[in-house]
Design an enzyme around this catalytic site. Sequence first.
Site, PDB file in Angstrom:
ATOM      1  N   ALA A 102       1.438 -31.338 -11.530  1.00 20.16           N
ATOM      2  CA  ALA A 102       1.479 -31.985 -12.653  1.00 20.16           C
ATOM      3  C   ALA A 102       0.492 -31.593 -13.935  1.00 20.16           C
ATOM      4  O   ALA A 102       0.718 -31.517 -14.831  1.00 20.16           O
ATOM      5  CB  ALA A 102       1.281 -33.360 -12.310  1.00 20.16           C
ATOM      6  N   GLU A 126      11.506 -32.142  -5.718  1.00 17.69           N
ATOM      7  CA  GLU A 126      10.567 -33.198  -5.803  1.00 17.69           C
ATOM      8  C   GLU A 126       9.431 -33.075  -4.434  1.00 17.69           C
ATOM      9  O   GLU A 126       9.855 -32.550  -3.433  1.00 17.69           O
ATOM     10  CB  GLU A 126      11.341 -34.500  -5.181  1.00 17.69           C
ATOM     11  N   ASN A 151       7.649 -41.568 -14.850  1.00 23.07           N
ATOM     12  CA  ASN A 151       8.685 -40.664 -14.746  1.00 23.07           C
ATOM     13  C   ASN A 151       9.931 -40.893 -14.948  1.00 23.07           C
ATOM     14  O   ASN A 151      11.105 -40.050 -15.529  1.00 23.07           O
ATOM     15  CB  ASN A 151       8.435 -39.536 -13.522  1.00 23.07           C
ATOM     16  N   TYR A 197      44.325 -35.322  -0.699  1.00 18.08           N
ATOM     17  CA  TYR A 197      44.177 -34.364   0.352  1.00 18.08           C
ATOM     18  C   TYR A 197      45.381 -33.467   0.261  1.00 18.08           C
ATOM     19  O   TYR A 197      45.849 -33.056  -0.751  1.00 18.08           O
ATOM     20  CB  TYR A 197      43.570 -34.855   1.826  1.00 18.08           C
ATOM     21  N   LYS A 237      14.679 -41.714  -5.281  1.00 16.43           N
ATOM     22  CA  LYS A 237      15.063 -41.007  -6.604  1.00 16.43           C
ATOM     23  C   LYS A 237      16.574 -41.125  -6.838  1.00 16.43           C
ATOM     24  O   LYS A 237      17.061 -41.132  -8.239  1.00 16.43           O
ATOM     25  CB  LYS A 237      14.395 -39.451  -6.251  1.00 16.43           C
ATOM     26  N   ASP A 289       7.917 -33.349 -10.431  1.00 14.53           N
ATOM     27  CA  ASP A 289       6.271 -33.651 -10.499  1.00 14.53           C
ATOM     28  C   ASP A 289       5.524 -32.721 -11.539  1.00 14.53           C
ATOM     29  O   ASP A 289       4.467 -33.131 -12.134  1.00 14.53           O
ATOM     30  CB  ASP A 289       5.884 -33.247  -9.072  1.00 14.53           C
TER      31      ASP A 289
END
Length: 418
Positions: free
Chosen positions: A201, A139, A321, A42, A97, A165
């Site tokens: 899809a 998504e 997928n 920092y 996901k 999708d």
Amino acid sequence: MTRNWTEEEQQALDYHAQPVPGKIATAVTKPCETQRELSLAYTPGVAVPVRAIAEEPLDAYRYTNKGNLVAVVTDGTAVLGLGNTGALASKPVMEGKGVLFKTFAGIDVFDIEIDADSPDAIVDTVAAIAPTFGGINLEDIAAPHCFEVERKLKERIDIPVFHDDQHGTAIIIAAGLLNALDIQGKSIHATQITCLGAGAAGIASMELLVALGARRENIMLVDRRGIVHTGRDDLNAYKREFAVETGRRTLADAMAGADVFIGVSGPDLVDAGMLASMAPRPVVFALSNPVPEVRPELARETRNDLIMATGRSDYPNQVNNVLGFPFIFRGALDVGARAINTEMAIAAVHALKALAHEPVPDSVLEAYEQETMKFGPDYIIPKPFDPRLIENVPPAVARAAIDTGVARYGWPAHYPQQ
């Protein structure tokens, strides 16, 4: 209201609740245990990369996590098979996901659930936060809004935008279908295709198959009202691209003589008579999950010459997928891609297609408790736990990104030399 959960449902709840709520968390990647390390992490040390990035924005990929960070974004309008659950209730899926991105490709994820009353609200939100990320994975956004969201975001931001999708599903379907057609002795150029389901899809899969050589006039898209034909006045712009001039109207009509059936719709919509009417040596992808458009048992009782795939892991040829999106983003991120274009999607298709022809590693056989597994009617696409996916798909995607001019960087040093 307190629901009485089944034992299996309670196990799922306990999994998500314990030992800490949720499935993903942030992690610190640099030491911060001394005063010196704190001053580097920092103030005042952090000011140096700030100045560097202000002078050269590409340095964000060098000094921050931007190049390995993907936003998984939803509005919660089309969550799994549950429909419009809303943004908050979609969060477990988006976290899931993130688990897949990290597990399969080492990619970090922030899940972003947006309460939005219009596609433009989603677009504005994502565009505003895009500097944080190296890519955007859309998504579970309902069609047709998902098409508009993706198109507008691609116009506004310079990092990959990928609606899984749509394109993730399309890539896995295409890879499996090309292999199935090879086995059946058929060519995609002359194949008659029936697609049941005209949402994200279905339309994306047909677009990709056209890019791979299928002819639009050989495709019959079927929605809730029947065949998408030129005489209908209820079609959105995306469906109109596939409207055909025909006297056929029903799903049964569309199935007659078809070489390929692709279902991305709902359970038990295809009967034995429809299967029997298909062309010799058909290919059937019944991908509704958990219940397919036609059960494999019925399909095989009806036709002994078909090749079949489903979305389920307990049948051969699962169209999953996870075979695609982690590795596609890995390749895109590794070359700092500005987009994921059609050429990159096609490269992923051919990489997956080719991998299914290779001998299957023992680790995959052990994971699936199989003694043998080889290319053929019951093995047309690789398995998700195949360790060669990370070795084959990202380099293919990266090469396509470089060749089409969307990569910020050249060939990654840690990739196999070409």
